[in-house]
Design a protein around this motif. Sequence first.
Motif, PDB file in Angstrom:
ATOM      1  N   GLY A   1      -6.304   7.974   7.433  1.00 33.80           N
ATOM      2  CA  GLY A   1      -6.231   9.017   6.421  1.00 33.80           C
ATOM      3  C   GLY A   1      -7.331   8.915   5.393  1.00 33.80           C
ATOM      4  O   GLY A   1      -8.451   8.473   5.699  1.00 33.80           O
ATOM      5  N   GLN A   2      -6.994   9.303   4.160  1.00 36.45           N
ATOM      6  CA  GLN A   2      -7.942   9.301   3.058  1.00 36.45           C
ATOM      7  C   GLN A   2      -7.281   8.738   1.807  1.00 36.45           C
ATOM      8  O   GLN A   2      -6.063   8.854   1.637  1.00 36.45           O
ATOM      9  CB  GLN A   2      -8.438  10.721   2.772  1.00 36.45           C
ATOM     10  N   VAL A   3      -8.093   8.139   0.938  1.00 35.97           N
ATOM     11  CA  VAL A   3      -7.592   7.687  -0.357  1.00 35.97           C
ATOM     12  C   VAL A   3      -7.634   8.877  -1.310  1.00 35.97           C
ATOM     13  O   VAL A   3      -8.665   9.539  -1.439  1.00 35.97           O
ATOM     14  CB  VAL A   3      -8.429   6.520  -0.910  1.00 35.97           C
ATOM     15  N   ARG A   4      -6.519   9.153  -1.950  1.00 33.16           N
ATOM     16  CA  ARG A   4      -6.412  10.290  -2.863  1.00 33.16           C
ATOM     17  C   ARG A   4      -6.018   9.807  -4.258  1.00 33.16           C
ATOM     18  O   ARG A   4      -5.474   8.708  -4.425  1.00 33.16           O
ATOM     19  CB  ARG A   4      -5.358  11.283  -2.357  1.00 33.16           C
TER      20      ARG A   4
ATOM     21  N   VAL B   1       0.827  -1.204   0.000  1.00 34.68           N
ATOM     22  CA  VAL B   1       0.000   0.000   0.000  1.00 34.68           C
ATOM     23  C   VAL B   1       0.867   1.262   0.000  1.00 34.68           C
ATOM     24  O   VAL B   1       1.682   1.456   0.906  1.00 34.68           O
ATOM     25  CB  VAL B   1      -0.936   0.007   1.224  1.00 34.68           C
ATOM     26  N   PRO B   2       0.691   2.139  -1.009  1.00 38.11           N
ATOM     27  CA  PRO B   2       1.464   3.384  -1.056  1.00 38.11           C
ATOM     28  C   PRO B   2       0.816   4.467  -0.189  1.00 38.11           C
ATOM     29  O   PRO B   2      -0.379   4.731  -0.298  1.00 38.11           O
ATOM     30  CB  PRO B   2       1.410   3.760  -2.541  1.00 38.11           C
ATOM     31  N   VAL B   3       1.627   5.082   0.662  1.00 39.97           N
ATOM     32  CA  VAL B   3       1.125   6.102   1.586  1.00 39.97           C
ATOM     33  C   VAL B   3       1.995   7.352   1.480  1.00 39.97           C
ATOM     34  O   VAL B   3       3.221   7.258   1.364  1.00 39.97           O
ATOM     35  CB  VAL B   3       1.139   5.585   3.040  1.00 39.97           C
ATOM     36  N   LEU B   4       1.352   8.513   1.511  1.00 38.31           N
ATOM     37  CA  LEU B   4       2.061   9.793   1.537  1.00 38.31           C
ATOM     38  C   LEU B   4       2.003  10.326   2.963  1.00 38.31           C
ATOM     39  O   LEU B   4       0.921  10.569   3.497  1.00 38.31           O
ATOM     40  CB  LEU B   4       1.419  10.778   0.562  1.00 38.31           C
ATOM     41  N   ILE B   5       3.185  10.493   3.585  1.00 39.28           N
ATOM     42  CA  ILE B   5       3.265  10.871   4.995  1.00 39.28           C
ATOM     43  C   ILE B   5       4.062  12.160   5.153  1.00 39.28           C
ATOM     44  O   ILE B   5       5.131  12.323   4.563  1.00 39.28           O
ATOM     45  CB  ILE B   5       3.925   9.756   5.833  1.00 39.28           C
ATOM     46  N   SER B   6       3.554  13.058   5.983  1.00 40.14           N
ATOM     47  CA  SER B   6       4.241  14.319   6.280  1.00 40.14           C
ATOM     48  C   SER B   6       5.210  14.138   7.443  1.00 40.14           C
ATOM     49  O   SER B   6       4.935  13.385   8.387  1.00 40.14           O
ATOM     50  CB  SER B   6       3.207  15.393   6.641  1.00 40.14           C
ATOM     51  N   ASP B   7       6.325  14.871   7.379  1.00 37.49           N
ATOM     52  CA  ASP B   7       7.267  14.823   8.498  1.00 37.49           C
ATOM     53  C   ASP B   7       6.740  15.597   9.703  1.00 37.49           C
ATOM     54  O   ASP B   7       7.358  15.585  10.770  1.00 37.49           O
ATOM     55  CB  ASP B   7       8.645  15.345   8.081  1.00 37.49           C
TER      56      ASP B   7
ATOM     57  N   VAL C   1      -3.178   7.970 -10.659  1.00 43.66           N
ATOM     58  CA  VAL C   1      -2.330   7.514  -9.559  1.00 43.66           C
ATOM     59  C   VAL C   1      -3.154   7.562  -8.275  1.00 43.66           C
ATOM     60  O   VAL C   1      -3.762   8.588  -7.955  1.00 43.66           O
ATOM     61  CB  VAL C   1      -1.076   8.399  -9.416  1.00 43.66           C
ATOM     62  N   VAL C   2      -3.183   6.449  -7.559  1.00 44.88           N
ATOM     63  CA  VAL C   2      -3.988   6.337  -6.344  1.00 44.88           C
ATOM     64  C   VAL C   2      -3.078   5.991  -5.172  1.00 44.88           C
ATOM     65  O   VAL C   2      -2.232   5.096  -5.270  1.00 44.88           O
ATOM     66  CB  VAL C   2      -5.074   5.249  -6.498  1.00 44.88           C
ATOM     67  N   ASN C   3      -3.237   6.705  -4.063  1.00 47.27           N
ATOM     68  CA  ASN C   3      -2.483   6.375  -2.857  1.00 47.27           C
ATOM     69  C   ASN C   3      -3.276   6.801  -1.630  1.00 47.27           C
ATOM     70  O   ASN C   3      -4.420   7.250  -1.735  1.00 47.27           O
ATOM     71  CB  ASN C   3      -1.088   7.013  -2.874  1.00 47.27           C
TER      72      ASN C   3
END
Length: 214
Positions: free
Chosen positions: A75-78, A51-57, A92-94
Motif C-alpha cells: 500500500g501507501q503511507v498516508r 503498525v496501523p493499517v487501514l483496510i477495506s472490506d 496522524v500517520v498510517n
Amino acid sequence: MINEIELLENNKIYIVGNIAATPVFNHQIYGESFYNVIIEVQRLSKQIDMVPVLISDHLIDINLLKLGVIIEIKGQVRSYNNLDKTEKKRLVVNIFAREAKILDTLDGIENYNDAFFDAFICKEPNFRITPFGREICDLLIAVNRAYKKSDYIPCICWGRNARYCENMQVGTRLRIWGRFQSREYEKKDQYGNIVIKTAYEVSVIKLEKAEEEK
C-alpha cells in the motif's frame, strides 16, 4: 512534475506481520467499509513495530483477520490532521492498504518491512547528536497524491545519512528507502500527568537527491 502514473509509484510500502488486535470499524463510503488494523512487524533485531493499517472490506474478508493471523500488505503511507482533546492539530500517520493477503507462514520472506518514497522536504531538517553520540536528522517529507493532495511523513536519518541531509533546503526532492516503525515516548498532558504516546515514522536506510525533469 510528477505525472498520474508516477503518483502510484512515489509512495510504496510492503509489510508482513501478525494481526495484533481485533479490527475496528473506521468509516464507510459508497458501500465500502474501512477498518483500522494493528499489525505486529518484526525487525531484524527482533524488536516489534506496531503498525496501523487501514483496510477495506473490498480487499479481504475482515472476519478472517483474527489475532495472530499472518497478513501481507502492499500500500501507501498516508497522513491527515486530527484535532486532539485540546483542539490542537495532530498529524496522524498510517498505512493505506491497496492489496492484502493472508499467508500460512513467514518462511521465505527476507524483508518484512520495505518502504520507498519520491518526495520533497517540506520542513527544515533538524540535525542533533544524542547523549550517546549518535547523529540523527529528522525530516518531514511531502509526497504528492492525486487530486492535488499530499501526505506528510516524518522520517529519521542516522549517521552518514543524517549528515548528508542536515543542510538540505526545503523543496529538495529526494528518493528515500527505509522501513515504517513505531516508537513509544513519554509526554506530559495538560494536567501534568505523564502519558505514553506512540509516534510513527520512517527509519531511512538510503536516500538520494532526485533530479527534476525539465
